[in-house]
Design a protein around this motif. Structure first.
Motif, short mmCIF file in Angstrom:
data_model
loop_
_atom_site.label_atom_id
_atom_site.label_comp_id
_atom_site.label_asym_id
_atom_site.label_seq_id
_atom_site.Cartn_x
_atom_site.Cartn_y
_atom_site.Cartn_z
N LYS A 1 -20.28 5.62 -12.91
CA LYS A 1 -20.32 6.78 -12.00
C LYS A 1 -20.83 8.01 -12.75
O LYS A 1 -20.40 9.13 -12.50
CB LYS A 1 -18.92 7.06 -11.44
N GLU B 1 -13.80 11.66 -1.32
CA GLU B 1 -13.02 10.43 -1.46
C GLU B 1 -13.36 9.72 -2.76
O GLU B 1 -12.49 9.28 -3.51
CB GLU B 1 -13.27 9.50 -0.26
N GLU B 2 -14.67 9.63 -3.02
CA GLU B 2 -15.09 8.95 -4.24
C GLU B 2 -14.64 9.73 -5.48
O GLU B 2 -14.18 9.15 -6.46
CB GLU B 2 -16.62 8.78 -4.23
N ARG C 1 -12.05 11.61 -5.74
CA ARG C 1 -10.61 11.39 -5.91
C ARG C 1 -10.33 10.07 -6.63
O ARG C 1 -9.47 10.00 -7.50
CB ARG C 1 -9.90 11.38 -4.56
N LYS C 2 -11.08 9.05 -6.24
CA LYS C 2 -10.93 7.75 -6.87
C LYS C 2 -11.18 7.86 -8.38
O LYS C 2 -10.40 7.37 -9.19
CB LYS C 2 -11.94 6.76 -6.25
N ILE C 3 -12.28 8.52 -8.73
CA ILE C 3 -12.62 8.67 -10.14
C ILE C 3 -11.53 9.47 -10.85
O ILE C 3 -11.07 9.12 -11.93
CB ILE C 3 -13.99 9.36 -10.31
N ARG D 1 -8.42 9.78 -10.12
CA ARG D 1 -7.22 8.95 -10.32
C ARG D 1 -7.41 7.99 -11.49
O ARG D 1 -6.50 7.79 -12.30
CB ARG D 1 -6.90 8.15 -9.05
N ALA D 2 -8.60 7.41 -11.58
CA ALA D 2 -8.87 6.48 -12.68
C ALA D 2 -8.79 7.19 -14.03
O ALA D 2 -8.31 6.64 -15.02
CB ALA D 2 -10.25 5.85 -12.49
N GLU E 1 -3.24 11.97 -8.50
CA GLU E 1 -4.10 12.62 -7.50
C GLU E 1 -4.57 13.99 -8.03
O GLU E 1 -3.80 14.69 -8.70
CB GLU E 1 -3.31 12.88 -6.21
#
Lengths: 381, 381
Positions: free
Chosen positions: B260, B362-363, B365-367, B369-370, B375
């Motif tokens: 990403k 959304e994407e 947020r995913k990154i 979190r990873a 959050e």
């Protein structure tokens, strides 16, 4: 006489080829929309070598309308002719004579500026300039002066055609509307909010105009303001959305009861942003634009803007925040909204005499809870 | 020769009496600070009848410095003399002669403009104008022309004194720094962020400059930019705060792992705002100012600004959002930051070739979190 308009654009040129194509196609669509809306006949709109050509016999009228299309840096009504020296000479002379009458000088100073955009024409640009210059000198009382000139004859050569012009009209610049997404614009009826909306439109943003109802007089005024702004909105013009807030009475009553009338304006703006936030979500808009500036009135403070910002998790754009009032008024006059903004409004009986200068978020929350029985939360949460 | 500077201010005049006093006193303090910092001797700074008088024998030098103090609309180096017609005549003639040499004309056109600010002087303004005009005509080759003039002799009469001047230097306007609270300014080293900070300063805001470390070369550049900006910062100049982000390595590694990389720039900006948010809270600043504009590069989109805005619940001020690049460059040149912004920077090895154009929250947020195992949340929550 003129049969084409040369449209020059700026910033688009600096982008990648792909982005540029996309920008050009949006700009061409906006140009078509503008001409169709204003009922100006045209034959063709085409992109060529970094400029757009609008083929029309109504070039003068088209220039007036295209002066309000964002993304355009300058415009020239021009005559298209075959790239043949005789024809170029005659066309240049014709336009020169016309312009000479316009400037009203007996012996105007002039220069010729030629550009070969494609290279198939046998003469180089300086040679074209010399030949056409000579031809004009032979046929019209005039004088060449490369630095101080009353008339500039422009010639652009491409693909076997010559485009001759004597005027270059500078335009707004910016980016074509539709290239940068949508935002909701709150229009109050004052001087500032239309200027803020205008500046976002200029940067290519489609604006969804929202007015929070205050009364019929103000509404009528805002309608007229939006009708004026729409004249710059080719490429994305929404209809004015009017919100009649149901909660207003309740808020005002509660503020009175709590003796917190000084928070009325901040509360009112907060609720405006809440409504704007809801509408933005419905329309897929990515932000809210407001006419806020700093310190124009005592209550325009960073503290009060902080409170109002809590009403949404969308970015609030405030393009006027760094401008002085005079600068804002100057733009408002230029775009034709100033006069309309000074029309009469409905009187608002509930405006407090001393609005809070530096509102406190904690106090605001308390009042909010008292009114709505819950914590204030952002639209997005 | 000159012994006083007349300082005129604009917007303050329109405020309530109380606010006006407060503004005047802040402006006077900023004027004093400017003169002391630049080592320009002065006897007194006093507010009188809607203007500020700076008594100094270094009036020319003072005007140069005060030209960078916000809230001032115009400045005149002047000669204070007793309000006595003979003395006024002689002073006016002296200044007229000096100005005549400066403009280098044998027979300059001029006019005299007089104002009685307090009314004890026996002659009315038009009479003063006529008398002084006559006196100049008698003594110097010249010609009166009220509409087109090469020289304007100004006379302001108050409290038994006359102030005579031949220059009126227009200044930045705006509001005195310190009247509008504080914001954090993110300075990257580019052209835009100093202009954004400048515009907020111009509107009376004290700016706390923050730079997120990229390397020594860029840091040195930002220091020089801030040193230049500080020249406008009388009334509130902080020292540059440099943040060395510890999390950068981890983020870049994770983005690579997740493929990403295109989110690198958005993530980087998001983290910058997080740092700015933290510093703002420490210093009691009420917002963050950024040099964002729309569509200058493909990744400057409303979508990406939305993501970045989620890093704070403070308002983000973007005074450049409605401006074209040329307008921004013009201001940067005027305030002396343009040249500095084009100095060499550290190369940033991790900038992706194709940054995300319209990032998805959304994407993101995913990154997030990873990377962080939680959050993303706003500084304020």
């Amino acid at each position: 006489m003129f049969n084409v308009v040369i449209v020059r654009y700026g910033e688009i040129g600096t982008k990648s080829r792909q982005t540029r194509r996309w920008f050009e196609s949006i700009l061409m669509n906006n140009i078509r929309e503008a001409l169709v809306s204003e009922d100006i006949e045209f034959k063709k709109v085409e992109a060529k070598h970094g400029r757009i050509l609008v083929k029309t016999n109504k070039a003068r009228e088209a220039v007036d309308v295209l002066g309000r299309v964002f993304g355009i840096v300058s415009l020239s009504p021009a005559m298209e002719t075959d790239a043949d020296l005789d024809k170029i000479n005659r066309t240049a002379l014709k336009l020169f004579r016309r312009k000479k009458r316009e400037v009203g000088l007996e012996k105007p100073k002039f220069r010729v500026t030629a550009r070969r955009i494609t290279k198939e024409f046998p003469l180089k640009s300086p040679e074209v300039q010399a030949k056409v210059g000579e031809y004009i000198l032979e046929n019209e009382e005039s004088e060449v002066n490369l630095h101080e000139y009353d008339i500039e004859v422009g010639i652009e050569l491409m693909e076997g055609k010559a485009y001759v012009f004597v005027d270059k009209i500078y335009s707004w610049g910016g980016l074509p509307i539709g290239t940068q997404g949508k935002v909701v614009a709150l229009l109050s009826g004052g001087i500032d909010s239309p200027v803020a909306a205008f500046l976002m439109m200029k940067r290519g943003v489609e604006v969804i105009p929202v007015h929070i109802y205050m009364g019929e007089k103000t509404l009528e005024k805002v309608r007229r303001i939006w009708n004026q702004l729409k004249r710059y909105g080719y490429g994305g013009k929404g209809e004015l959305i009017v919100v009649k807030p149901k909660e207003r009475e309740r808020i005002i009553e509660k503020l009175r009861e709590m003796k917190k009338e000084k928070y009325t304006c901040v509360f009112c703006k907060y609720m405006m942003v809440r409504h704007a936030d809801r509408i933005a979500r419905e329309f897929g808009a990515k932000g809210i634009v407001m006419g806020d500036s700093l310190g124009q009135v005592a209550s325009q403070t960073l503290e009060n803007m902080y409170i109002v910002s809590q009403a949404t998790d969308l970015p609030i754009y405030r393009p006027l925040v760094g401008l002085d009032k005079e600068e804002i008024v100057r733009i408002a006059k230029e775009i034709g909204t100033f006069e309309l903004s000074t029309l009469q409004e409905d009187e608002i009986p509930f405006i407090p005499k001393h609005p809070v200068i530096r509102g406190s978020w904690e106090e605001f929350r308390k009042i909010y809870r008292a009114v709505f029985g819950e914590e204030p939360k952002r639209g997005g949460c």
